[in-house]
Motif scaffolding. Sequence first.
Motif, PDB file in Angstrom:
ATOM      1  N   LEU A  68     -11.892  -0.578 -12.951  1.00 26.14           N
ATOM      2  CA  LEU A  68     -11.107  -1.430 -11.920  1.00 26.14           C
ATOM      3  C   LEU A  68     -11.710  -1.177 -10.535  1.00 26.14           C
ATOM      4  N   SER A  69     -11.693  -1.971  -9.544  1.00 27.71           N
ATOM      5  CA  SER A  69     -12.128  -1.826  -8.218  1.00 27.71           C
ATOM      6  C   SER A  69     -11.224  -0.575  -7.604  1.00 27.71           C
ATOM      7  N   GLN A  78      -7.689  -1.901  -6.926  1.00 26.76           N
ATOM      8  CA  GLN A  78      -7.019  -2.506  -8.242  1.00 26.76           C
ATOM      9  C   GLN A  78      -6.429  -1.178  -8.428  1.00 26.76           C
ATOM     10  N   TYR A  79      -7.061  -0.083  -8.709  1.00 26.70           N
ATOM     11  CA  TYR A  79      -6.775   1.017  -9.307  1.00 26.70           C
ATOM     12  C   TYR A  79      -5.769   1.797  -8.312  1.00 26.70           C
ATOM     13  N   LEU A 123      -2.556   0.139  -9.229  1.00 27.87           N
ATOM     14  CA  LEU A 123      -1.979   0.155 -10.421  1.00 27.87           C
ATOM     15  C   LEU A 123      -1.503   1.697 -10.568  1.00 27.87           C
ATOM     16  N   VAL A 135      -2.615   1.390  -1.059  1.00 29.70           N
ATOM     17  CA  VAL A 135      -4.074   0.769  -1.178  1.00 29.70           C
ATOM     18  C   VAL A 135      -4.745   0.750   0.070  1.00 29.70           C
ATOM     19  N   LEU A 174      -4.305  -9.383  -4.840  1.00 30.98           N
ATOM     20  CA  LEU A 174      -4.689  -7.902  -5.533  1.00 30.98           C
ATOM     21  C   LEU A 174      -4.013  -7.877  -6.810  1.00 30.98           C
ATOM     22  N   ALA A 175      -2.738  -8.057  -6.671  1.00 24.54           N
ATOM     23  CA  ALA A 175      -1.912  -8.204  -7.946  1.00 24.54           C
ATOM     24  C   ALA A 175      -2.203  -9.195  -9.014  1.00 24.54           C
ATOM     25  N   ARG A 222      -5.455 -10.481  -9.307  1.00 24.83           N
ATOM     26  CA  ARG A 222      -6.607  -9.942 -10.127  1.00 24.83           C
ATOM     27  C   ARG A 222      -6.286  -8.691 -10.737  1.00 24.83           C
ATOM     28  N   LEU A 223      -5.371  -7.858 -10.525  1.00 26.96           N
ATOM     29  CA  LEU A 223      -5.188  -6.583 -11.710  1.00 26.96           C
ATOM     30  C   LEU A 223      -4.745  -7.102 -12.654  1.00 26.96           C
ATOM     31  N   ARG A 224      -3.724  -8.097 -12.690  1.00 33.67           N
ATOM     32  CA  ARG A 224      -3.120  -8.632 -14.009  1.00 33.67           C
ATOM     33  C   ARG A 224      -4.221  -9.368 -14.712  1.00 33.67           C
ATOM     34  N   ARG A 250      -7.303  -8.395 -14.814  1.00 36.95           N
ATOM     35  CA  ARG A 250      -8.188  -7.456 -15.381  1.00 36.95           C
ATOM     36  C   ARG A 250      -7.663  -6.800 -16.925  1.00 36.95           C
TER      37      ARG A 250
END
Length: 214
Positions: free
Chosen positions: A137-138, A141-142, A145, A165, A182-183, A185-187, A189
């Motif tokens: 993750l970027s 993103q990390y 999470l 963040v 951001l949320a 894109r995290l989903r 990934r």
Amino acid sequence: MVGKETAVLILREGQGMGTRWMIDRDNMVIGREENCDIVLLSRQVSRNHARIRRSDGRHILEDLGSKNGTFVNGHKLTEPYTLQDGDEIQVALSFKLFFVDAGATVPLFFGEKWTGLLLDKDAKSVWIKGRELDPPLSLAQYRLLELLYDNEGKVCSRDEVVWAVWPDAVEEGISEQAIDALARRLRERLSELDSDHQYIVTVRGHGFRFDKLR
């Protein structure tokens, strides 16, 4: 791969789930005191709860007279116990840890023991159903999470997300669109390894929640 000379404890259940500790000293104390080698924050955990000591290549677990007990594979510890690869250690009623012996392969271990998402904070890596998310993750993103993961079951507000963040941009402000992007894109990934479960849940008007796989 875990180092040949170093065993590992991995927190499977409890606050901070996914945290990994290298057993790299001859004596490591588990407890809720800040000066413990492995700190588990819960009132059910004694200040100095248990200890792992190394002796002749073995790792021996001892309860230190804790109030709520130390358990190995479901059995209460009443005398020193020599740990074996894959043993489950339960501290009080709050935490479960897995012992990975020196030289064991962590990915295979997770594949056998773990079915959901696990965060390896030392490596800043994500494991889902025994597989590592690659590429990682970027940073943003990390951080998102990790915030939600550490507060599993709790709704984290958008302000909390910004502080976690983008700590250097709090005064400037972060747009709602940037947070939502951001949320999203995290989903995306996380769905690369598990498209059947949504780990990041949007709670409209409130924020976001981590929903671990049951």
